[in-house]
Write a protein that holds these residues in place. Structure first.
Motif, PDB file in Angstrom:
ATOM      1  N   ALA A  23      42.131  41.975  21.146  1.00 32.14           N
ATOM      2  CA  ALA A  23      41.945  40.571  21.537  1.00 32.14           C
ATOM      3  C   ALA A  23      43.247  39.999  22.086  1.00 32.14           C
ATOM      4  O   ALA A  23      43.244  39.261  23.068  1.00 32.14           O
ATOM      5  CB  ALA A  23      41.459  39.751  20.345  1.00 32.14           C
ATOM      6  N   TRP A  24      44.370  40.362  21.479  1.00 37.71           N
ATOM      7  CA  TRP A  24      45.669  39.892  21.948  1.00 37.71           C
ATOM      8  C   TRP A  24      45.970  40.446  23.338  1.00 37.71           C
ATOM      9  O   TRP A  24      46.461  39.745  24.211  1.00 37.71           O
ATOM     10  CB  TRP A  24      46.745  40.276  20.943  1.00 37.71           C
ATOM     11  N   LEU A  25      45.628  41.725  23.561  1.00 38.78           N
ATOM     12  CA  LEU A  25      45.853  42.339  24.868  1.00 38.78           C
ATOM     13  C   LEU A  25      45.014  41.692  25.964  1.00 38.78           C
ATOM     14  O   LEU A  25      45.380  41.727  27.131  1.00 38.78           O
ATOM     15  CB  LEU A  25      45.536  43.837  24.825  1.00 38.78           C
ATOM     16  N   LEU A  26      43.883  41.111  25.594  1.00 40.18           N
ATOM     17  CA  LEU A  26      42.990  40.508  26.580  1.00 40.18           C
ATOM     18  C   LEU A  26      43.422  39.108  27.004  1.00 40.18           C
ATOM     19  O   LEU A  26      42.865  38.555  27.948  1.00 40.18           O
ATOM     20  CB  LEU A  26      41.559  40.449  26.017  1.00 40.18           C
ATOM     21  N   VAL A  52      36.593  37.858  19.460  1.00 41.08           N
ATOM     22  CA  VAL A  52      37.631  37.400  18.532  1.00 41.08           C
ATOM     23  C   VAL A  52      38.345  36.198  19.147  1.00 41.08           C
ATOM     24  O   VAL A  52      38.778  36.245  20.294  1.00 41.08           O
ATOM     25  CB  VAL A  52      38.640  38.526  18.225  1.00 41.08           C
ATOM     26  N   LYS A  53      38.436  35.128  18.393  1.00 37.19           N
ATOM     27  CA  LYS A  53      39.146  33.928  18.829  1.00 37.19           C
ATOM     28  C   LYS A  53      40.418  33.810  17.990  1.00 37.19           C
ATOM     29  O   LYS A  53      40.367  33.522  16.802  1.00 37.19           O
ATOM     30  CB  LYS A  53      38.284  32.675  18.622  1.00 37.19           C
ATOM     31  N   LEU A  54      41.551  34.076  18.612  1.00 32.32           N
ATOM     32  CA  LEU A  54      42.831  33.980  17.918  1.00 32.32           C
ATOM     33  C   LEU A  54      43.315  32.534  17.956  1.00 32.32           C
ATOM     34  O   LEU A  54      43.314  31.906  19.017  1.00 32.32           O
ATOM     35  CB  LEU A  54      43.855  34.904  18.570  1.00 32.32           C
ATOM     36  N   THR A  55      43.718  32.019  16.804  1.00 32.10           N
ATOM     37  CA  THR A  55      44.227  30.652  16.732  1.00 32.10           C
ATOM     38  C   THR A  55      45.672  30.616  17.211  1.00 32.10           C
ATOM     39  O   THR A  55      46.317  31.672  17.350  1.00 32.10           O
ATOM     40  CB  THR A  55      44.171  30.124  15.294  1.00 32.10           C
ATOM     41  N   SER A  56      46.190  29.430  17.430  1.00 30.16           N
ATOM     42  CA  SER A  56      47.595  29.317  17.825  1.00 30.16           C
ATOM     43  C   SER A  56      48.490  29.855  16.714  1.00 30.16           C
ATOM     44  O   SER A  56      49.534  30.450  16.986  1.00 30.16           O
ATOM     45  CB  SER A  56      47.951  27.875  18.174  1.00 30.16           C
ATOM     46  N   GLY A  57      48.085  29.684  15.457  1.00 28.67           N
ATOM     47  CA  GLY A  57      48.839  30.252  14.337  1.00 28.67           C
ATOM     48  C   GLY A  57      48.811  31.768  14.355  1.00 28.67           C
ATOM     49  O   GLY A  57      49.822  32.416  14.065  1.00 28.67           O
ATOM     50  N   ASP A  58      47.659  32.345  14.683  1.00 30.65           N
ATOM     51  CA  ASP A  58      47.549  33.803  14.803  1.00 30.65           C
ATOM     52  C   ASP A  58      48.499  34.303  15.884  1.00 30.65           C
ATOM     53  O   ASP A  58      49.220  35.282  15.693  1.00 30.65           O
ATOM     54  CB  ASP A  58      46.124  34.225  15.181  1.00 30.65           C
ATOM     55  N   LEU A  59      48.489  33.631  17.026  1.00 34.04           N
ATOM     56  CA  LEU A  59      49.337  34.055  18.148  1.00 34.04           C
ATOM     57  C   LEU A  59      50.817  33.958  17.792  1.00 34.04           C
ATOM     58  O   LEU A  59      51.589  34.859  18.106  1.00 34.04           O
ATOM     59  CB  LEU A  59      49.031  33.220  19.389  1.00 34.04           C
ATOM     60  N   ALA A  61      52.103  34.206  14.814  1.00 37.63           N
ATOM     61  CA  ALA A  61      52.388  35.285  13.856  1.00 37.63           C
ATOM     62  C   ALA A  61      52.496  36.633  14.564  1.00 37.63           C
ATOM     63  O   ALA A  61      53.378  37.434  14.251  1.00 37.63           O
ATOM     64  CB  ALA A  61      51.296  35.333  12.782  1.00 37.63           C
ATOM     65  N   LEU A  62      51.624  36.884  15.526  1.00 41.35           N
ATOM     66  CA  LEU A  62      51.652  38.153  16.253  1.00 41.35           C
ATOM     67  C   LEU A  62      52.882  38.261  17.149  1.00 41.35           C
ATOM     68  O   LEU A  62      53.529  39.308  17.210  1.00 41.35           O
ATOM     69  CB  LEU A  62      50.386  38.311  17.100  1.00 41.35           C
ATOM     70  N   GLU A  63      53.204  37.189  17.848  1.00 43.12           N
ATOM     71  CA  GLU A  63      54.299  37.226  18.806  1.00 43.12           C
ATOM     72  C   GLU A  63      55.670  37.156  18.148  1.00 43.12           C
ATOM     73  O   GLU A  63      56.665  37.556  18.741  1.00 43.12           O
ATOM     74  CB  GLU A  63      54.120  36.116  19.833  1.00 43.12           C
ATOM     75  N   GLU A  64      55.710  36.671  16.915  1.00 40.62           N
ATOM     76  CA  GLU A  64      56.979  36.567  16.201  1.00 40.62           C
ATOM     77  C   GLU A  64      57.660  37.926  16.064  1.00 40.62           C
ATOM     78  O   GLU A  64      58.877  38.034  16.184  1.00 40.62           O
ATOM     79  CB  GLU A  64      56.715  35.974  14.813  1.00 40.62           C
ATOM     80  N   LEU A  65      56.899  38.957  15.829  1.00 40.79           N
ATOM     81  CA  LEU A  65      57.466  40.286  15.617  1.00 40.79           C
ATOM     82  C   LEU A  65      57.505  41.142  16.879  1.00 40.79           C
ATOM     83  O   LEU A  65      58.097  42.211  16.886  1.00 40.79           O
ATOM     84  CB  LEU A  65      56.677  41.026  14.539  1.00 40.79           C
ATOM     85  N   TYR A  66      56.860  40.673  17.946  1.00 36.38           N
ATOM     86  CA  TYR A  66      56.778  41.476  19.163  1.00 36.38           C
ATOM     87  C   TYR A  66      58.120  41.492  19.884  1.00 36.38           C
ATOM     88  O   TYR A  66      58.736  40.454  20.093  1.00 36.38           O
ATOM     89  CB  TYR A  66      55.699  40.928  20.095  1.00 36.38           C
ATOM     90  N   GLN A  67      58.562  42.681  20.274  1.00 36.81           N
ATOM     91  CA  GLN A  67      59.782  42.826  21.046  1.00 36.81           C
ATOM     92  C   GLN A  67      59.426  43.525  22.359  1.00 36.81           C
ATOM     93  O   GLN A  67      59.023  44.689  22.344  1.00 36.81           O
ATOM     94  CB  GLN A  67      60.812  43.648  20.275  1.00 36.81           C
ATOM     95  N   PRO A  68      59.555  42.814  23.483  1.00 36.39           N
ATOM     96  CA  PRO A  68      59.225  43.422  24.775  1.00 36.39           C
ATOM     97  C   PRO A  68      60.092  44.653  25.036  1.00 36.39           C
ATOM     98  O   PRO A  68      61.244  44.715  24.629  1.00 36.39           O
ATOM     99  CB  PRO A  68      59.539  42.327  25.781  1.00 36.39           C
ATOM    100  N   HIS A  69      59.520  45.622  25.710  1.00 30.81           N
ATOM    101  CA  HIS A  69      60.215  46.843  26.090  1.00 30.81           C
ATOM    102  C   HIS A  69      60.202  46.955  27.611  1.00 30.81           C
ATOM    103  O   HIS A  69      59.256  46.514  28.264  1.00 30.81           O
ATOM    104  CB  HIS A  69      59.529  48.067  25.475  1.00 30.81           C
ATOM    105  N   PRO A  70      61.221  47.564  28.178  1.00 34.06           N
ATOM    106  CA  PRO A  70      61.213  47.709  29.635  1.00 34.06           C
ATOM    107  C   PRO A  70      60.094  48.649  30.080  1.00 34.06           C
ATOM    108  O   PRO A  70      59.689  49.541  29.331  1.00 34.06           O
ATOM    109  CB  PRO A  70      62.586  48.338  29.932  1.00 34.06           C
ATOM    110  N   VAL A  71      59.611  48.408  31.284  1.00 37.57           N
ATOM    111  CA  VAL A  71      58.577  49.260  31.873  1.00 37.57           C
ATOM    112  C   VAL A  71      59.216  50.602  32.201  1.00 37.57           C
ATOM    113  O   VAL A  71      60.294  50.665  32.795  1.00 37.57           O
ATOM    114  CB  VAL A  71      57.981  48.619  33.125  1.00 37.57           C
ATOM    115  N   LEU A  72      58.555  51.685  31.809  1.00 39.67           N
ATOM    116  CA  LEU A  72      59.071  53.027  32.071  1.00 39.67           C
ATOM    117  C   LEU A  72      58.087  53.790  32.963  1.00 39.67           C
ATOM    118  O   LEU A  72      56.899  53.554  32.925  1.00 39.67           O
ATOM    119  CB  LEU A  72      59.249  53.775  30.755  1.00 39.67           C
ATOM    120  N   GLY A  73      58.612  54.714  33.720  1.00 36.52           N
ATOM    121  CA  GLY A  73      57.760  55.645  34.450  1.00 36.52           C
ATOM    122  C   GLY A  73      57.286  55.188  35.809  1.00 36.52           C
ATOM    123  O   GLY A  73      56.393  55.802  36.372  1.00 36.52           O
TER     124      GLY A  73
END
Length: 74
Positions: A23-26, A52-59, A61-73
């Motif tokens: 749901a987050w990927l969508l 799945v309907k993610l709330t702003s609180g869900d988002l 919480a999910l994004e708090e730990l997300y660390q972007p990575h550079p595009v490879l390949g």
């Protein structure tokens, strides 16, 4: 992130961690590859994520730990 998915987000809704992740990927602005399903339950989770309907609180919480990575390949 798996622990977070199980406790904070899936605990508020009757959904699986795979459904939350899909749901987050969508969401608009999220770009990441989605790997094909190799078993029927994987496909069922992917389809269920459409509802799945993610709330702003869900988002937050999910994004708090997300660390972007550079595009490879490319």
């Amino acid at each position: 992130m798996r622990c977070l998915l199980k406790s904070e987000v899936t605990g508020r809704q009757a959904i699986t961690p795979a459904q939350v992740a899909t749901a987050w990927l969508l969401l608009p602005g999220v770009t990441a590859p989605i790997i094909g399903a190799s078993k029927l339950p994987h496909l069922e989770d992917a389809v269920a994520a459409l509802n799945v309907k993610l709330t702003s609180g869900d988002l937050r919480a999910l994004e708090e730990l997300y660390q972007p990575h550079p595009v490879l390949g490319i």
